[in-house]
Design a protein around this motif. Structure first.
Motif, mmCIF file in Angstrom:
data_model
loop_
_atom_site.group_PDB
_atom_site.id
_atom_site.type_symbol
_atom_site.label_atom_id
_atom_site.label_comp_id
_atom_site.label_asym_id
_atom_site.label_seq_id
_atom_site.Cartn_x
_atom_site.Cartn_y
_atom_site.Cartn_z
ATOM 1 N N UNK A 50 0.801 -1.228 0.000
ATOM 2 C CA UNK A 50 0.000 0.000 0.000
ATOM 3 C C UNK A 50 0.831 1.274 0.000
ATOM 4 N N UNK A 51 2.122 1.185 0.243
ATOM 5 C CA UNK A 51 2.885 2.439 0.225
ATOM 6 C C UNK A 51 3.020 2.988 -1.197
ATOM 7 N N UNK A 52 2.953 2.089 -2.155
ATOM 8 C CA UNK A 52 3.266 2.499 -3.528
ATOM 9 C C UNK A 52 2.278 3.511 -4.125
ATOM 10 N N UNK A 53 0.969 3.218 -4.117
ATOM 11 C CA UNK A 53 0.061 4.220 -4.679
ATOM 12 C C UNK A 53 0.197 5.553 -3.953
ATOM 13 N N UNK A 54 0.458 5.490 -2.653
ATOM 14 C CA UNK A 54 0.603 6.734 -1.907
ATOM 15 C C UNK A 54 1.822 7.501 -2.406
ATOM 16 N N UNK A 55 2.929 6.811 -2.575
ATOM 17 C CA UNK A 55 4.138 7.491 -3.045
ATOM 18 C C UNK A 55 3.917 8.125 -4.406
ATOM 19 N N UNK A 56 3.388 7.341 -5.334
ATOM 20 C CA UNK A 56 3.225 7.853 -6.694
ATOM 21 C C UNK A 56 2.314 9.080 -6.712
ATOM 22 N N UNK A 57 1.174 8.974 -6.039
ATOM 23 C CA UNK A 57 0.238 10.098 -6.050
ATOM 24 C C UNK A 57 0.815 11.296 -5.314
ATOM 25 N N UNK A 83 -5.794 11.788 -1.015
ATOM 26 C CA UNK A 83 -6.997 11.037 -0.669
ATOM 27 C C UNK A 83 -7.384 10.069 -1.779
ATOM 28 N N UNK A 84 -7.203 10.492 -3.014
ATOM 29 C CA UNK A 84 -7.500 9.557 -4.103
ATOM 30 C C UNK A 84 -6.668 8.299 -3.925
ATOM 31 N N UNK A 85 -5.409 8.481 -3.526
ATOM 32 C CA UNK A 85 -4.543 7.306 -3.407
ATOM 33 C C UNK A 85 -4.830 6.537 -2.117
ATOM 34 N N UNK A 86 -5.261 7.237 -1.077
ATOM 35 C CA UNK A 86 -5.544 6.530 0.169
ATOM 36 C C UNK A 86 -6.690 5.541 -0.020
ATOM 37 N N UNK A 87 -7.657 5.936 -0.851
ATOM 38 C CA UNK A 87 -8.780 5.028 -1.081
ATOM 39 C C UNK A 87 -8.286 3.749 -1.753
ATOM 40 N N UNK A 88 -7.384 3.911 -2.678
ATOM 41 C CA UNK A 88 -6.818 2.727 -3.317
ATOM 42 C C UNK A 88 -5.962 1.968 -2.307
#
Ligand SMILES: Nc1ncnc2c1ncn2[C@@H]1O[C@H](COP(=O)(O)OP(=O)(O)OP(=O)(O)O)[C@@H](O)[C@H]1O
Ligand SMILES: Nc1ncnc2c1ncn2[C@@H]1O[C@H](COP(=O)(O)OP(=O)(O)OP(=O)(O)O)[C@@H](O)[C@H]1O
Ligand SMILES: Cc1ncc(C[n+]2csc(CCO)c2C)c(N)n1
Ligand SMILES: [Mg+2]
Ligand SMILES: [Mg+2]
Lengths: 385, 304, 302, 263, 263
Positions: free
Chosen positions: C179-186, C226-231
């Motif tokens: 889960x760290x990845x989408x957060x990092x990218x976004x 937030x968009x990435x947190x949902x993912x």
């Protein structure tokens, strides 16, 4: 010269190398009760350590200003790495590395970091030079990581069934290209590409439908959250049950995995256009589709690409994981799951390396297209400061 | 008490009833042992766990254990509670498969993850290629259950006498509609659930002593389980953290397991040799390439 | 009488909110599901009739396909009954209770999500601020995600187990990894989204990197975050479930899924699956609620 | 004014209130106004008095909360759908992913005008605002004034009969501004367009308009409507005439009154 | 001017070229300029001539590609680090997630000034630009001119000795503009600040400045520097004096020359 102007990384490197000369290089052999090796017996290593001390202290005062200096540092580091490897394998330190050895590695680490740092901050108007620098940095960093892996695994004598050293994985990789190629074809070319295109494509279309019909937006989006949260582990067996053992079931898993990130991002993106711009389109009585294509989709592009990038990695993972739950006897996931059971961990890592290569290339391709397509976005604007 | 960690090959079920009974009935405690049982699963490779220091003793099938030994995990068989193999290939009669001669051109479901060795040596003994060609068989990597057979994605699937076979029956296919090939009957049986430890540890007499107490207590558990299958099944159910097992199934499994157990935990050298020969005879791609040495010991069972 | 007058207004109110549309879509899905169940289960059912030499009518076929023991696709009401049993009818401390298993999974999900978000944001901050990190780390962050987690999950568990870390943490580590990845990218994108003129403004104040970060970059990145947190929260649930398999799948929704699939108990698989989805949906709703709160405080026009 | 002239914009008792978190903002109140065909109406008034809001109501970008409004006899909504007007916003509102030329051709694309025609018209419009040579640049590569001029070119490129311009020349220097004023006047004289024009410059308002609407702040009201009698083909010279100065004076007085009103 | 005065901005042979995809843009070329302590320098010139660019170079937001520049005797970079100036951008650049008040206190927060002090200063600054009562509103709830005024308040709230203002009053009506002109002059007279001020209004330039710099377009060059001799405490009346008109005329001629240069 003030204390703060000293180059701290070089200082660390020099001190660590100095200590490396003092502390014992290797531990004690359980059978013979003697120490395995001494620095004094290994001229190459002694030279490398001494070089590190000298260069470290020199550059601590001089600072590493130019790319040339960075190169010198990296060259010393490369020499040091070579010596470290040779000590492990030629002088039998593997499994018995002591504090001296690890201090030497720490010294090399400081050097490498400093060298990469210099090259990373290199700016040139000459495009080829700049590209070269941009290429060298991640590669050097990666090579360094591999080196650390190799050294740690053999230095501590980690059992090969837990984690094989990169050298062994590389050897296996080179010797099994035909198997790897067949697996790649099955998993990536057949399953990943088709699943990715279908998943992202359908989510994009649904996003637009959802955006067009507010009823769907309110009805489908909350449920969309749930679909995305269906764990692949649960979905994969069901898909195998429904779509058979071949790549089709893997593609179906990928569709389910990639759908939601794309949907959420596209819907968010479609609302990203500014108020003023929307007003502008309104003054032209621009129809829904016209506004969509001329304003809202371009404004949504950064978000869409965001999803495409995330999905490019998810898709590969999805396919591989789905192959754990039933496949014909080819495919990257199949190979990984069987070879673990056969204790061929090096083959497992060769497949993982292949997955990483393919996935990174896939991601890179998407990122490249993004750069071309949304070069107007502030995040790509040339940074002057 | 001495601590012992046991790594199972598969999830908590009556296949391992003896150990759970020994734990539950206090046989281990009596032997001054503090035993932890870690269930396995489709993702757990017991040789890897023991190599990583996650267990003192593991349960594995001999083909897999010998192959691991060749790969550098020095596993040694210290006891062999299971004397017979429960493995078989179950086919639908309607497919017209009567004997192994009918296999070419068929699709067969096989477990991998180190469980494919018996199948592969059987096929090489029969001289049937497994690459999916005209006169070979198409092999599928079968998941955890027998769905491929019920849904007719495969003509035959691998089953254990004590588990998957009954799932097929439960799915509504009567035994009359099935054709089974037991590995025992085909003369390709290999030794199954045995206890393995790392070779280095055996040079320590204290460890050998601990293991002999462990094996003895475990066998006591097995004997109890054999005599009280219903109660043994309930003990297994109590220990199943997933809450997914059913009583009916576990009792049936316990009864079937009882048929596979040997009289003692001592490894039968002849059976061992048969397994090794079968594994070595794999044609171009044998499971093990050379006769293993020191892969078993009676040191532990002798001390019991 | 009055009902007929009030009827439409309640109807429109429901339809303009979220409940109405969700219900309509749900009903549509249910109908599709039933039709699908009949069609997917029919072949085995017909097989069974043939084996028993039984004659059958379409009505009977439909009835029987929806009541199989181990259907290919269980009917919604079968799943509902199973879920009712395992969620409400059983003490939640029982190991047959889905509430108990959900809790086991949820705890490692939340721990993993927390650590993962933190790690993701920290990495993004590093990448945005330190050129060396951007150039050296970013490609490897991406590569890390192309490694099939299920393949290395057992190794992670074994290695962590070998150094004495067991229980919740290894599972959370796998959640974190995913889960760290989408957060990092976004966040990298979001932290770079401020307009040039806004960055210039901060420059004229000679704001430190840290100040620019708090006052400008972070607020600008909020929508991206937030968009990435949902993912990310959905993915970390998946991670927790993946992490449950190599620990011998002792407890948790992943263990239920696996046990179900091991015994071909599709109804059990589906109820575990739906429970996981519900849990995820609730988590996403909570994140969405936080998002609205935060954005409202930031004066974003609704 | 002869009664025969067609009313392009007809506003009666219009009012608009914004609901904000801390209470309502009365942006417009009781506005009565008729703009006839061929009129050049300037709106002038203190910052925040509702000029933009009024233009936005005419353009159907904002809904009035009271009163009536019709454009060419139909509702603003219908008028917008008929593409009855061109609008120049107070900010340039250029799309960052389009080059200047493609920003200018945007409305033409939407109106489905052929490619060659589009490029031709864009060229003309860009020339009018002296931006030829910048076709291929992107918005962020232009200075503030240049961006604003690009947005004017965009509004001129399609030939609407009604032009709504919100401080189009605010960011321009006097020379360019004079030049564009002249161009705009010429265009108006030639085509009989109707123009609604927000400005802060009193001379500009007087020079360009046939009608000057002076507004007072919160709630925005019209406090004076001044008609001028200069010919359509007026030149910059009229700025020296006493008539001009007199009107300018009247506007200034009106503005001042509005301001003191405010306190 | 007495030689004793300190040079705040000292520019020698400055030039700046932007590299764009379709060739270089010469924004500034050979600019020589000294701004002394207490000067009020107006920059005037055609749109796109490089005024903003010059201000940005002074503010260390853009790097010159040739020549020399020093601010208070140090490089622009060091000056910026000392927070030597306040900058008003051509666009308001308010942060959309902060209320007006919190936008104004932003620089004070960054300079770590205490909470009460911040609120007090924000109140003062907002009052100066007549925005009291709008503290709690968000930027999108304000009209264009009000936003611009908020951004001026923000630059005034912290008390820099050098003010760089890029068309701060462009979007304001004449009355408010006159008012703010007066306020700015008072501030200047009272505090001896140095001001660099970009404007498009010739009267404004003449009225406010002690020195007017007229620029010509691409590549931006200085074509005239006019010193005025009005006292610091001048009033609006001076706009009627022949001196004033004469200077205005000279500026206009300069501008015109620059423009014809362009063609
Ligand atoms: N969306 C909105 N929500 C709340 N209040 C608003 C909104 N838009 C405008 N206002 C308020 O309405 C009033 C009129 O605003 P408007 O933009 O019409 O002024 P203006 O006359 O165009 O001013 P300027 O000359 O400064 O552009 C202002 O007080 C403003 O604060
Ligand atoms: N980032 C950039 N890249 C390329 N060209 C630029 C950039 N910024 C400005 N320019 C060019 O530099 C020139 C000067 O721009 P500048 O913004 O300084 O003009 P200006 O005098 O402030 O004009 P205005 O009065 O319209 O604001 C213009 O021709 C513009 O196109
Ligand atoms: C993925 C996977 N599938 C099958 C087996 C085989 N297996 C080993 S022990 C056992 C118990 C019998 O019920 C079974 C089926 C496995 N190990 N892993
Ligand atoms: Mg306005
Ligand atoms: Mg400018």
């Amino acid at each position: 010269m003030t204390w703060t102007k000293l180059d701290k990384f070089c200082l660390v490197a020099a001190i660590a190398a100095l200590l490396a000369l003092i502390f014992p290089l290797a531990g004690v052999d359980g059978d013979t009760g003697k120490q395995v090796a001494f620095v004094g017996d290994i001229p190459g290593l002694a030279v490398a350590m001494a070089l590190c001390v000298i260069a470290g202290s020199a550059f601590t005062w001089l600072g590493v200003g130019s790319v040339t200096a960075g190169m010198v540092i990296l060259a010393i580091a490369v020499f040091g790495c070579w010596q470290a490897i040779s000590v492990l394998y030629d002088y039998g330190v593997a499994g018995y590395a002591g504090p001296g050895f690890w201090l030497f590695i720490a010294s090399l680490w400081a050097f490498v970091w400093r060298g990469i740092d210099v090259i990373a901050n290199f700016h040139s108007l000459d495009r080829t030079k700049q590209h070269l620098a941009n290429f060298v940095v991640p590669v050097a960093f990666g090579v360094w990581l591999l080196f650390v892996w190799e050294v740690v695994v053999s230095g501590f004598g980690v059992p090969q069934v837990l984690l094989p050293p990169p050298s062994m994985i590389g050897e296996r990789f080179v010797n099994s290209t035909d198997i790897l190629a067949a697996d790649f074809h099955q998993t990536f070319v057949k399953a990943v590409l088709s699943g990715y295109v279908m998943g992202c494509g359908s989510a994009f279309i649904v996003a637009i439908a959802v955006d067009r019909v507010p009823f769907l937006k309110r009805g489908l989006l909350p449920l969309g959250n749930m679909v995305s949260a269906l764990p692949i582990i649960g979905v994969a067996p069901i898909m195998v049950m429904w779509f058979g053992f071949d790549w089709q079931s893997k593609a179906a898993v990928i569709v389910i995995m990639t759908f939601f990130p794309m949907l959420v991002n596209t819907v968010t993106g479609l609302n990203a256009a500014g108020k003023l711009e929307k007003d502008l389109m309104a003054t032209y009585a621009s129809g829904y589709w016209s506004t969509l294509f001329r304003l809202r989709l371009p404004a949504a592009m950064p978000f869409v690409f965001n999803a495409l990038k995330i999905n490019s990695t998810l898709a590969l993972i999805g396919a591989i994981v789905a192959e754990f739950f039933g496949t014909p006897i080819v495919g990257m996931g199949f190979r990984i799951s069987t070879e673990v059971g056969r204790m061929n961990i090096d083959m497992v890592w060769a497949e993982i390396a292949l997955a990483a290569l393919a996935g990174t290339a896939f991601y890179g391709a998407v990122a490249y297209i993004e750069r071309k397509a949304t070069s107007w976005h502030p995040s790509f604007r040339v940074r002057r400061h | 008490a001495d601590e012992v960690t046991l790594q199972l090959k598969w999830v908590t079920q009556a296949q391992f009833a003896g150990y759970y009974v020994a734990l539950d009935k206090g046989f281990y405690e009596e032997a001054d042992l503090d035993v932890t049982i870690n269930p396995g699963g489709p993702d757990v490779a017991p040789p890897q766990v023991i190599a990583g220091g996650g267990a003192d003793v593991i349960i594995d099938w001999m083909p897999s254990a010998l192959a691991s030994r060749e790969k550098g995990v020095p596993l040694v068989n210290i006891a062999q509670p299971f004397a017979k193999s429960g493995m078989m290939l179950t086919c639908l009669k309607e497919t017209g498969i009567e004997s192994p001669d009918d296999f070419p051109g068929r699709t067969l479901g096989v477990w991998f993850f180190g469980n494919e060795y018996p199948f592969l040596s059987w096929m090489s003994k029969l001289g049937i290629p497994t690459d999916g060609g005209e006169n070979g068989v198409t092999v599928l990597k079968q998941g955890f259950n027998v769905d491929p057979l019920i849904q007719k994605q495969a003509d035959c699937v691998s089953t254990m006498t004590y588990n998957e076979y009954w799932q097929v029956i439960d799915a509504g296919i009567p035994a009359d509609d099935l054709k089974v090939f037991k590995y025992e009957d085909q003369g390709v049986a290999t030794l199954e659930d045995g206890l393995y430890v790392l070779e280095d540890n055996l040079s320590d007499p204290a460890f050998v002593d601990k293991m002999s107490r462990f094996v003895a207590a475990s066998m006591k558990g097995w004997n109890w389980a054999k005599e009280n299958p219903e109660d043994a099944a309930m003990i297994v159910l109590d220990n199943d953290m997933t809450g997914a097992q059913t009583e009916k199934h576990q009792v049936r499994m316990m009864t079937e397991i009882a048929k596979l157990l040997g009289d003692s935990a001592v490894l039968d050298e002849a059976a061992y040799q048969r397994t090794v020969d079968s594994l070595l005879s794999g044609g171009s791609d044998p499971v093990i390439t050379k006769e293993p040495e020191g892969a078993w010991t009676h040191a532990v069972t002798d001390k019991m | 009488m009055t009902g007929s007058v009030r009827g439409p207004s309640t109807w429109t109110r429901m339809m303009s909110g979220q409940t109405g549309p969700v219900c309509v879509v749900l009903i549509a899905i249910l109908v599709l599901w039933y039709v699908g169940a009949v069609f997917m289960n029919a072949p085995t059912q017909i097989d069974r009739y043939n084996r028993a030499d039984q004659t059958w009518t379409t009505g009977q076929l439909i009835e029987d396909t929806l009541a199989q023991d181990r259907p290919i696709l269980p009917a919604p009401h079968q799943v509902a009954v199973e879920m009712y049993h395992t969620i409400f009818a059983i003490k939640i401390t029982s190991k047959r209770s889905l509430v108990y298993h959900s809790w086991v999974t949820l705890s490692s999900t939340l721990l993993g999500f927390g650590i993962g978000t933190l790690l993701g944001v920290l990495l993004a901050v590093g990448i945005v601020h330190v050129m060396t990190l951007e150039k050296s780390l970013m490609p490897w962050v991406i590569s890390s995600q192309t490694i099939p987690i299920l393949a290395i999950a057992p190794m992670i568990i074994v290695v962590l187990g070998a150094i004495g870390i067991k229980g919740l943490v290894p599972k959370a580590v796998i959640s974190t990894y995913l889960c760290f990845f989408p957060v990092t990218i976004s966040m990298v994108k979001g932290l770079r989204s401020p307009q040039v003129i806004q960055l210039d403004l901060m420059r004229t104040y000679n704001a430190s990197k840290w100040q620019t970060f708090w006052q400008l970059r972070l607020p600008s990145a909020m929508p991206y975050l937030f968009a990435s947190l949902k993912v990310a929260i959905a993915i970390s649930l998946v991670g927790a479930i993946v992490g449950e398999l190599p620990t011998g799948a002792q407890a948790g929704l992943g263990a239920r899924l696996l046990a179900g699939s091991y015994y071909g108990q599709t109804i059990q698989i589906w109820s575990a699956l739906l429970t996981a989805a519900f849990v995820a949906a609730i988590l996403v709703v909570i994140v969405g609620w936080c998002e609205r709160r935060v954005l409202a405080r930031m004066g974003v026009k609704s | 004014m002869p009664a025969s002239k067609k009313a392009v914009v007809d506003i009666k008792k219009l009012s608009l209130t914004f609901q904000t978190a801390d209470g309502p903002v009365y942006a417009l109140s009781d506005v009565d106004l008729t703009i006839e065909e061929g009129d050049f109406v300037s709106f002038i008034g203190p910052s925040g008095c509702g000029k933009t809001t009024l233009l936005r109501v005419i353009a159907d970008l904002e809904q009035a909360t009271g009163g009536e409004i019709s454009i060419n006899g139909v509702t603003p909504h219908e008028a917008r759908e008929k593409r009855a007007y061109g609008y120049v916003f107070q900010a340039p509102a250029l799309l960052p992913w389009r080059s200047i030329e493609r920003n200018v051709t945007l409305p033409l694309e939407i109106m489905e005008i052929s490619k060659e025609e589009r490029v031709k018209r864009a060229q003309e419009a860009l020339k009018l605002v002296e931006l030829n040579g910048f076709e291929k640049k992107f918005p962020w590569q232009l200075s503030g004034g240049m961006q604003q001029r690009a947005s004017i070119a965009r509004a001129l490129s399609f030939d609407a009969d009604l032009l709504l311009m919100d401080e189009p020349f605010g960011a321009l220097d006097e020379i360019v501004r004079d030049h564009l004023n002249e161009q705009l006047l010429k265009l108006w004289a030639r085509t009989n367009k109707t123009v609604a024009f927000v400005t802060h410059s009193i001379p500009e308002a007087v020079y360009l308009s046939s009608k000057i609407v002076v507004m007072s702040p919160r709630p925005g009201r019209i406090i004076d409507v001044i008609e001028t009698d200069f010919p359509k083909d007026r030149t910059l010279d009229i700025r020296e005439t006493p008539e001009f100065l007199e009107i300018a004076h009247r506007v200034r007085e009106g503005l001042r009154a509005g301001h003191s009103n405010d306190e």
